[in-house]
Design an enzyme around this catalytic site. Structure first.
Site, PDB file in Angstrom:
ATOM      1  N   LYS A 183       0.883  -1.181   0.000  1.00  0.00           N
ATOM      2  CA  LYS A 183       0.000   0.000   0.000  1.00  0.00           C
ATOM      3  C   LYS A 183       0.914   1.223   0.000  1.00  0.00           C
ATOM      4  O   LYS A 183       1.423   1.651   1.035  1.00  0.00           O
ATOM      5  CB  LYS A 183      -0.880  -0.026   1.258  1.00  0.00           C
ATOM      6  CG  LYS A 183      -2.220   0.654   1.130  1.00  0.00           C
ATOM      7  CD  LYS A 183      -2.179   2.103   0.717  1.00  0.00           C
ATOM      8  CE  LYS A 183      -1.921   3.046   1.871  1.00  0.00           C
ATOM      9  NZ  LYS A 183      -1.611   4.432   1.443  1.00  0.00           N
ATOM     10  N   GLU A 258       9.385   1.845  11.212  1.00  0.00           N
ATOM     11  CA  GLU A 258      10.418   2.840  10.905  1.00  0.00           C
ATOM     12  C   GLU A 258       9.726   4.196  10.919  1.00  0.00           C
ATOM     13  O   GLU A 258       8.951   4.513  10.009  1.00  0.00           O
ATOM     14  CB  GLU A 258      11.022   2.568   9.518  1.00  0.00           C
ATOM     15  CG  GLU A 258      11.739   1.237   9.407  1.00  0.00           C
ATOM     16  CD  GLU A 258      13.021   1.189  10.228  1.00  0.00           C
ATOM     17  OE1 GLU A 258      13.515   2.249  10.633  1.00  0.00           O
ATOM     18  OE2 GLU A 258      13.500   0.076  10.486  1.00  0.00           O
ATOM     19  N   CYS A 292      13.904  11.242   6.768  1.00  0.00           N
ATOM     20  CA  CYS A 292      13.732  10.821   8.162  1.00  0.00           C
ATOM     21  C   CYS A 292      14.997  11.038   8.972  1.00  0.00           C
ATOM     22  O   CYS A 292      14.944  11.351  10.144  1.00  0.00           O
ATOM     23  CB  CYS A 292      13.293   9.366   8.218  1.00  0.00           C
ATOM     24  SG  CYS A 292      14.402   8.247   7.372  1.00  0.00           S
ATOM     25  N   GLU A 390       8.978  17.025  14.648  1.00  0.00           N
ATOM     26  CA  GLU A 390       9.495  16.789  13.297  1.00  0.00           C
ATOM     27  C   GLU A 390       8.780  17.723  12.314  1.00  0.00           C
ATOM     28  O   GLU A 390       7.572  17.619  12.130  1.00  0.00           O
ATOM     29  CB  GLU A 390       9.263  15.330  12.899  1.00  0.00           C
ATOM     30  CG  GLU A 390       9.917  14.979  11.578  1.00  0.00           C
ATOM     31  CD  GLU A 390       9.659  13.536  11.144  1.00  0.00           C
ATOM     32  OE1 GLU A 390       8.501  13.077  11.264  1.00  0.00           O
ATOM     33  OE2 GLU A 390      10.603  12.897  10.674  1.00  0.00           O
TER      34      GLU A 390
HETATM   35  P1  NAD Z   1       2.267   8.765   7.149  1.00  0.00           P
HETATM   36  O1  NAD Z   1       2.381   8.070   8.457  1.00  0.00           O
HETATM   37  O2  NAD Z   1       1.297   9.861   7.030  1.00  0.00           O
HETATM   38  O3  NAD Z   1       1.898   7.728   5.991  1.00  0.00           O
HETATM   39  C1  NAD Z   1       2.695   6.619   5.691  1.00  0.00           C
HETATM   40  C2  NAD Z   1       1.840   5.533   5.080  1.00  0.00           C
HETATM   41  O4  NAD Z   1       0.912   5.064   6.045  1.00  0.00           O
HETATM   42  C3  NAD Z   1       1.011   5.997   3.886  1.00  0.00           C
HETATM   43  O5  NAD Z   1       0.998   4.962   2.911  1.00  0.00           O
HETATM   44  C4  NAD Z   1      -0.370   6.187   4.474  1.00  0.00           C
HETATM   45  O6  NAD Z   1      -1.416   6.053   3.550  1.00  0.00           O
HETATM   46  C5  NAD Z   1      -0.395   5.054   5.495  1.00  0.00           C
HETATM   47  N1  NAD Z   1      -1.358   5.228   6.597  1.00  0.00           N
HETATM   48  C6  NAD Z   1      -1.782   6.387   7.161  1.00  0.00           C
HETATM   49  N2  NAD Z   1      -2.676   6.125   8.141  1.00  0.00           N
HETATM   50  C7  NAD Z   1      -2.798   4.782   8.205  1.00  0.00           C
HETATM   51  C8  NAD Z   1      -3.568   3.904   9.040  1.00  0.00           C
HETATM   52  N3  NAD Z   1      -4.389   4.358   9.994  1.00  0.00           N
HETATM   53  N4  NAD Z   1      -3.452   2.573   8.834  1.00  0.00           N
HETATM   54  C9  NAD Z   1      -2.613   2.098   7.889  1.00  0.00           C
HETATM   55  N5  NAD Z   1      -1.879   2.877   7.077  1.00  0.00           N
HETATM   56  C10 NAD Z   1      -1.954   4.207   7.244  1.00  0.00           C
HETATM   57  O7  NAD Z   1       3.751   9.231   6.789  1.00  0.00           O
HETATM   58  P2  NAD Z   1       4.197  10.134   5.559  1.00  0.00           P
HETATM   59  O8  NAD Z   1       3.753  11.525   5.824  1.00  0.00           O
HETATM   60  O9  NAD Z   1       3.807   9.445   4.293  1.00  0.00           O
HETATM   61  O10 NAD Z   1       5.797  10.030   5.662  1.00  0.00           O
HETATM   62  C11 NAD Z   1       6.600  10.894   6.385  1.00  0.00           C
HETATM   63  C12 NAD Z   1       7.005  10.254   7.704  1.00  0.00           C
HETATM   64  O11 NAD Z   1       7.722   9.045   7.464  1.00  0.00           O
HETATM   65  C13 NAD Z   1       7.957  11.132   8.510  1.00  0.00           C
HETATM   66  O12 NAD Z   1       7.586  11.097   9.860  1.00  0.00           O
HETATM   67  C14 NAD Z   1       9.311  10.451   8.325  1.00  0.00           C
HETATM   68  O13 NAD Z   1      10.257  10.680   9.338  1.00  0.00           O
HETATM   69  C15 NAD Z   1       8.903   9.010   8.280  1.00  0.00           C
HETATM   70  N6  NAD Z   1       9.942   8.189   7.655  1.00  0.00           N
HETATM   71  C16 NAD Z   1      10.668   7.337   8.438  1.00  0.00           C
HETATM   72  C17 NAD Z   1      11.698   6.571   7.889  1.00  0.00           C
HETATM   73  C18 NAD Z   1      12.502   5.624   8.732  1.00  0.00           C
HETATM   74  O14 NAD Z   1      13.127   4.755   8.153  1.00  0.00           O
HETATM   75  N7  NAD Z   1      12.492   5.739  10.034  1.00  0.00           N
HETATM   76  C19 NAD Z   1      11.971   6.677   6.517  1.00  0.00           C
HETATM   77  C20 NAD Z   1      11.208   7.561   5.750  1.00  0.00           C
HETATM   78  C21 NAD Z   1      10.188   8.307   6.327  1.00  0.00           C
END
Ligand code: NAD
Length: 497
Positions: A183, A258, A292, A390
């Site tokens: 997804k 992550e 991240c 963040e």
């Molecule tokens: P997000 O949490 O908004 O979304 C990530 C994914 O989760 C998307 O595909 C979204 O549709 C899905 N999602 C959202 N709500 C959900 C739910 N209730 N159930 C299941 N899936 C759900 O994150 P984002 O805004 O897309 O990404 C940015 C974030 O990702 C930042 O916080 C960044 O630090 C983090 N990030 C972490 C790493 C790492 O390796 N630690 C790497 C890259 C990004």
């Protein structure tokens, strides 16, 4: 290289059971170009019933298909084939990624070039690691272990480095024999669709790999709660990770998290000034600050603070914003207007909290895009929201410290624990400070250099578990022990007269 055009893209379907299909409800959502905020294409919006179809296909492919039972060399040949096909598409994938996310093309090219290596790396790892151990108990028994795939893997990814992060999960999941429902993030569907096309072309058995585009609260949620999905590998925001852990509890899934970061970079007075400056600037402004592991909290030793900030300001003013398709662009537009609003709101929060915001005007020609200029927040303290939360944009919060003890204390005074960076020419201090910082990944006198064999992940609110190297192999496999009697040894008897 010539500037690429921002060209509209064909609409995108779901990929379920080896076919590109519309969503059951016939719903679609618009995908935008962050540089122009124009629609790039329409995307089929998968919902619960589409997830159910995809999981059923993946389940059937796992239970009844040849994927997990075929000869290992045959399965790995598919994985190598995917890597080769990605290599053929590097330029195209980089273009789509920049179009979709606003990340500068020079940076997406580098990132995408590494994606095929994710597949090759895990093919090699599975080849060398899919081995069991035999235990010679005594003359009656031999016990041995097996590493078996877990089942249907639900992979949920963010928009900030879409292709890299998708392949980072898909490669180990498939190479170890699982079947997959991916997804992808709703803000960046283009490269996930290309991955589906590549995998389709590689000819994997039907149902082994599926992609359901859609929103987190509907499609993502249904995947997390589905009883036939054995594990969820998630990369995204900390709050989303927490919701996913809760929602996956009823069906007892293994989860890998992550999550977000607010990583410190400490510059001591004995550091190589110019190299530290390069690292600070690149580490916050690369990938538009939507990284991240970005070093979003800078701590400078007090006696070099003024000199460092002066040099830093000159550099930051010079960072080139522009068209993501232009090879010389260093910072492009943020992913989406919603995210733009969030990042910009922090500039006001900084002012309200008493800090000073150093930024610049966006040129008129870029105003229709989601541009935030490379920004420094000075006169900040570590208790301010801009030092604790963040922001996930090109915004650097600058602070200072007196001595090593204070540097470590301030660095650790935050909920997150993803990464940390130490700049000092005292090698003992470099190690000492790295040991004391509560984070999953530390770099000493180095930028964000990675080796695929090493663990990737964070502590505290930045995650649970590790990806990369054999850590991903362990997550995507289950250990099984087989106890075999090889002789008619005495067995215990009940109820025998
Ligand atoms: P997000 O949490 O908004 O979304 C990530 C994914 O989760 C998307 O595909 C979204 O549709 C899905 N999602 C959202 N709500 C959900 C739910 N209730 N159930 C299941 N899936 C759900 O994150 P984002 O805004 O897309 O990404 C940015 C974030 O990702 C930042 O916080 C960044 O630090 C983090 N990030 C972490 C790493 C790492 O390796 N630690 C790497 C890259 C990004």
């Amino acid at each position: 290289m010539a500037k690429l055009e921002h060209v509209k893209q064909p609409d995108i379907s779901l990929y379920i059971n080896g076919e590109f299909v519309p969503s059951e409800a016939g719903a679609t959502f618009e995908n935008y170009n962050p540089f122009t905020n124009e629609t790039v294409n329409l995307v089929q919006e998968g919902r619960k019933s589409d997830i159910e179809k995809a999981v059923a296909a993946a389940r059937d492919a796992f239970d009844n298909g040849p994927w997990r039972t075929m000869k290992l060399s045959e399965r790995l040949a598919y994985i190598y084939k995917i890597a080769d096909l990605i290599d053929e598409e590097v330029e195209n994938i980089a273009y789509l990624e920049s179009l979709d996310t606003g990340l500068p093309i020079k940076q997406t090219r580098n990132m995408v070039a590494r994606a095929s290596e994710n597949f090759r790396f895990y093919a090699r790892m599975v080849d060398s690691r899919l081995i069991g151990e035999a235990y010679q108990v005594d003359e009656n028994f031999i016990n041995y272990t097996m590493n078996v795939p877990v089942g249907v893997a639900g992979l949920i990814t963010p928009w900030n480095a879409p292709f890299m992060l998708e392949t980072w999960k898909v490669a180990p999941a498939l190479a170890t024999g699982n079947t997959v429902v991916l997804k992808p993030a709703e803000f960046s569907p283009l490269s996930a669709n290309l991955l589906a096309q590549v995998i389709d072309k590689a000819g994997l058995p039907k149902g082994v790999f599926n992609v359901v585009h859609g929103f987190g609260e509907t499609a993502g949620d249904a995947l997390v709660k589905h009883p036939d999905v054995q594990l969820i590998s998630f990369t995204g925001e900390t709050t989303t990770g927490s919701t996913i852990i809760k929602n996956s509890a009823d069906t007892l899934k293994a989860t890998s998290m992550e999550l977000g970061g607010k990583s410190p970079i400490l510059v001591f007075d004995d550091a190589d000034f110019d190299r530290a400056l390069d690292a600070v600037v690149w580490g916050i402004f690369s990938f538009n600050g939507e990284r991240c592991t970005a070093n979003s909290r800078l701590f400078i030793q007090e006696n070099i603070k003024d000199k460092f900030i002066e040099a830093l300001e000159a550099r930051v003013q010079n960072v080139k914003i522009g068209d993501p398709m232009d090879d010389t662009t260093e910072v492009g537009p943020l992913i989406h207007t919603e995210h733009y609003d969030k990042v910009v709101s922090y500039l006001q929060i900084a002012k309200d909290e008493g800090a000073t915001v150093i930024t610049r005007e966006i040129p008129e020609e870029y105003k229709r895009g989601n541009f935030v200029a490379p920004t420094m927040i000075v006169n900040a303290t570590n208790d301010m929201r801009v030092a604790q939360e963040e922001i996930f944009g090109p915004v650097l919060t600058v602070m200072s410290f007196k001595d090593e003890e204070e540097a470590v204390r301030l660095a650790n005074d935050v909920d997150y624990g993803l990464a940390g960076y130490v700049w000092t020419n005292d090698i003992k201090r470099g190690h000492r400070v790295a040991h004391q910082i509560d984070a999953g990944m530390l770099w000493v006198n180095a930028q964000n250099v990675r080796d695929l064999r090493t663990p990737f992940g964070g502590s505290k609110s930045s995650g649970i578990g590790r990806e990369g190297g054999h850590y991903a192999f362990d997550f995507y496999t289950e250990k099984k022990i087989i106890h075999v009697s090889v002789a008619d040894h005495p067995i215990q008897q009940f109820g025998k007269q």
